[in-house]
Design an enzyme around this catalytic site. Structure first.
Site, PDB file in Angstrom:
ATOM      1  N   TRP A  51      28.316  55.866  12.634  1.00  0.00           N
ATOM      2  CA  TRP A  51      29.757  56.039  12.444  1.00  0.00           C
ATOM      3  C   TRP A  51      30.586  55.548  13.626  1.00  0.00           C
ATOM      4  CZ3 TRP A  51      33.495  57.387   9.065  1.00  0.00           C
ATOM      5  CH2 TRP A  51      34.749  57.721   9.603  1.00  0.00           C
ATOM      6  N   MET A  52      31.676  54.832  13.330  1.00  0.00           N
ATOM      7  CA  MET A  52      32.641  54.440  14.357  1.00  0.00           C
ATOM      8  C   MET A  52      34.054  54.723  13.841  1.00  0.00           C
ATOM      9  SD  MET A  52      33.332  50.619  15.899  1.00  0.00           S
ATOM     10  CE  MET A  52      34.168  49.939  14.466  1.00  0.00           C
ATOM     11  N   ASN A  53      34.949  55.213  14.749  1.00  0.00           N
ATOM     12  CA  ASN A  53      36.375  55.131  14.419  1.00  0.00           C
ATOM     13  C   ASN A  53      37.141  54.496  15.572  1.00  0.00           C
ATOM     14  OD1 ASN A  53      35.740  58.200  14.802  1.00  0.00           O
ATOM     15  ND2 ASN A  53      37.919  58.228  15.144  1.00  0.00           N
ATOM     16  N   ASP A  54      38.179  55.079  16.078  1.00  0.00           N
ATOM     17  CA  ASP A  54      39.152  54.398  16.957  1.00  0.00           C
ATOM     18  C   ASP A  54      38.571  53.533  18.088  1.00  0.00           C
ATOM     19  OD1 ASP A  54      40.280  56.518  15.610  1.00  0.00           O
ATOM     20  OD2 ASP A  54      41.123  57.466  17.361  1.00  0.00           O
ATOM     21  N   GLN A  70      35.211  55.388  19.371  1.00  0.00           N
ATOM     22  CA  GLN A  70      34.774  56.682  18.879  1.00  0.00           C
ATOM     23  C   GLN A  70      33.480  56.486  18.089  1.00  0.00           C
ATOM     24  OE1 GLN A  70      36.828  60.124  18.954  1.00  0.00           O
ATOM     25  NE2 GLN A  70      36.547  58.895  20.800  1.00  0.00           N
ATOM     26  N   TRP A  78      31.653  61.076  10.482  1.00  0.00           N
ATOM     27  CA  TRP A  78      32.212  61.585  11.743  1.00  0.00           C
ATOM     28  C   TRP A  78      31.424  62.804  12.217  1.00  0.00           C
ATOM     29  CZ3 TRP A  78      34.804  65.836  13.812  1.00  0.00           C
ATOM     30  CH2 TRP A  78      35.644  65.594  14.911  1.00  0.00           C
ATOM     31  N   ASP A 185      44.629  61.890  22.988  1.00  0.00           N
ATOM     32  CA  ASP A 185      44.662  60.423  22.965  1.00  0.00           C
ATOM     33  C   ASP A 185      45.486  59.809  24.106  1.00  0.00           C
ATOM     34  OD1 ASP A 185      43.261  60.975  20.656  1.00  0.00           O
ATOM     35  OD2 ASP A 185      44.892  60.444  19.289  1.00  0.00           O
ATOM     36  N   GLU A 236      49.121  60.332  16.478  1.00  0.00           N
ATOM     37  CA  GLU A 236      47.832  60.052  17.130  1.00  0.00           C
ATOM     38  C   GLU A 236      47.902  58.716  17.871  1.00  0.00           C
ATOM     39  OE1 GLU A 236      44.515  62.341  14.555  1.00  0.00           O
ATOM     40  OE2 GLU A 236      45.093  60.456  13.653  1.00  0.00           O
TER      41      GLU A 236
END
Ligand code: FRU
Length: 518
Positions: A51-54, A70, A78, A185, A236
């Protein structure tokens, strides 16, 4: 490049596929499979597995662009966040690095930024080595579970070997939670005029500014936003930076704020404000705000610190919290947008933030001839292309009603439609391939209203990868980034003249885009 990721990939694949060890073993032992899986982007960054986000900690240092992100290495959904890491010398080809930051006793590591502390204001430098300092949010799952609202605080870590290894500051957190649940953030940058570090972070429905001389002690100097902008979700991933307006030469400050829900086409999106920043307070030039990208899949994007050419380079996470956890990929989940240069333009008395792929991307494009053709009212024209899902389509279009549809033998299609009266571009992905994994993904057409209502013809460029399409109108004045999951590559483009006059389409070309993973 493939070889470098193989060992960590092998481990991650085993974790990921723990319900089916046979399959994991087979995938891990077969190099050729990596980055050739179904829907795997060929020229966008995606993590080797999981999993990857920001995007996080975007900073250039000693010849290298860092991309932290992330990351939850143990699943394709997540989980407790880490900072994954990759580097590049051109923002196009990426080399995977070991995980940079792991959760610790204070919490998991949420989004944040990184700076080059050239004057060693932090005192972390030693033996003349300049520290790279990461500023991030701690998130305590334990506090969250207990219903306590002070689970988010800010921490720092430093690296003396250009991001290879990291040491967390012993006195973390550097900014404790002030009793605000969503408090996160941090984006930090050096503000030359006041010779101090400025931090912008988000606190639910507004942004907070802090100032520091040493990256460790911070004072809250102002707030912005309670009464500005879109508030369909909590704020965010903020950013703030100066840009010079192309037409007038004036310097303006741009504030970027993402919101998890409430974007024009549903779910997550990124808004921006243009105004002034005097070292303490941000003042918006207009009441209104605009969207950085009208597509549904450009979220939590921020810009690089310390770029070598002084340009503002941006990367976003190419997904949407509405369905990010459900997209039909296998051993990994999510990709980043193409890296883009941001510019400020004045169009019809308004400041418009333009975003357009970085110059170095040209190195991936195979040249092809351009053609010109005309279409009578109601007429269609079909062009066959071997694989549109690794291509860039460019053309000059008149400001007349028309459509452009990419399709494959499975009758899956992705359409771009222009409606002249409203200056509106629509993307129809309702039948683009696998859309059934989530209702919101394929339930409606997405639209964008162009800022520039007169440029004629319009220049359209569409970058199509295995699972995405990014439309740039007039060099980034209007942008729509969208995920798609066709079951096989599109191989046909159909043009339709939907107006009642003849139209001429100029400079049409389809260029193959080389894979960055070969
Ligand atoms: C945005 C975000 C950030 C947070 C991170 C957690 O997508 O919700 O606000 O730091 O993701 O992974």
């Amino acid at each position: 490049m493939l070889k470098k990721v193989t060992s960590i990939t092998a481990i991650l694949l085993l974790v990921c596929c723990k319900n089916n060890p046979k399959e994991a073993e087979q995938l891990a032992s077969d190099d050729s499979v990596l980055y050739q899986e179904k829907h795997r982007p060929q020229y966008h960054f995606s993590p080797p597995t999981s999993w990857m986000n920001d995007p996080n900690g975007l900073v250039f240092n000693e010849g290298v662009y860092h991309l932290f992100y992330q990351y939850y290495p143990n699943a394709t959904v997540w989980g407790p966040m880490h900072w994954g890491h990759a580097t590049s010398t051109d923002l196009v080809k990426w080399e995977h690095k070991p995980i940079a930051l792991y959760p610790d006793e204070i919490g998991a590591i949420f989004s944040g930024s990184a700076v080059v502390d050239k004057n060693n204001t932090s005192g972390f430098g030693s033996n003349g080595k300049v520290p790279l300092v990461a500023i991030y949010t701690y998130f305590s799952m334990d506090k969250e579970k207990r219903g306590e609202i002070d689970g988010q605080s800010q921490g720092i870590a430093y690296s003396l070997d250009n991001g290879e290894t990291w040491t967390k500051f012993a006195d973390n957190p550097i900014i404790k939670n002030p009793g605000i649940k969503d408090f996160r953030d941090p984006k930090v940058f050096w503000h030359q005029a006041s010779e101090s570090w400025i931090m912008i972070l988000v606190a639910g429905d507004h942004a907070k500014f802090y100032r520091s001389k040493n990256l460790k002690e911070w004072d809250n100097i102002s707030d912005f936003g309670e009464d500005n902008g879109a508030h369909g979700g909590v704020w965010e991933c903020p950013d703030l930076f100066p840009l010079v307006v192309e037409e007038t030469g004036e310097k303006k400050w741009v504030m970027i704020i993402s919101i998890g829900s409430g974007a024009p086409n549903g779910g997550s999106g990124t808004q921006y404000f243009v105004g002034d920043f005097d070292g303490t307070t941000f003042t918006a030039a207009h009441e209104n705000f605009k969207w950085l990208d009208w597509g549904t899949d450009n979220y939590a994007g921020v810009t690089y610190n310390n770029t070598p050419d002084g340009k503002r380079k941006f990367i976003g996470w190419m997904s949407n919290w509405q369905y990010a956890l459900k997209t039909p990929t296998t051993t990994w989940r999510s990709a980043m947008t193409l890296p883009r240069d941001l510019k400020l333009k004045k169009i019809e008395d308004e400041y418009v933030l333009v975003n357009y792929p970085v110059e170095s991307l040209q190195s991936l494009l195979k040249n092809d001839a351009t053609t010109e053709f005309s279409l009578a009212p109601g007429e269609s024209k079909v062009v066959e292309v071997a694989n549109l899902n690794q291509s860039k389509i460019s053309l000059q279009l008149p400001r007349k009603d028309l459509s452009l549809t990419l399709s494959n033998g499975k009758k899956e299609s992705l359409s771009f439609i222009y409606e002249a009266v409203e200056h509106m571009v629509m993307v129809d992905r309702t039948n683009s391939g696998d859309t059934g994994f989530n209702y919101d993904f394929g339930n409606k057409l997405h639209y964008m209203i162009l800022e520039d209502k007169s440029a004629n013809p319009m220049a359209w460029e569409v970058f199509v990868d295995a699972s995405s399409s990014e439309l740039f109108v007039n060099k980034g004045e209007g942008v729509m980034t969208e995920q798609i999951f066709p079951s096989e590559p599109y191989n046909q483009i159909e043009f339709k003249n939907l107006s009642n006059t003849k139209m001429v389409i100029k400079d049409f070309t389809v260029q193959e885009v080389y894979s960055i993973w070969e």
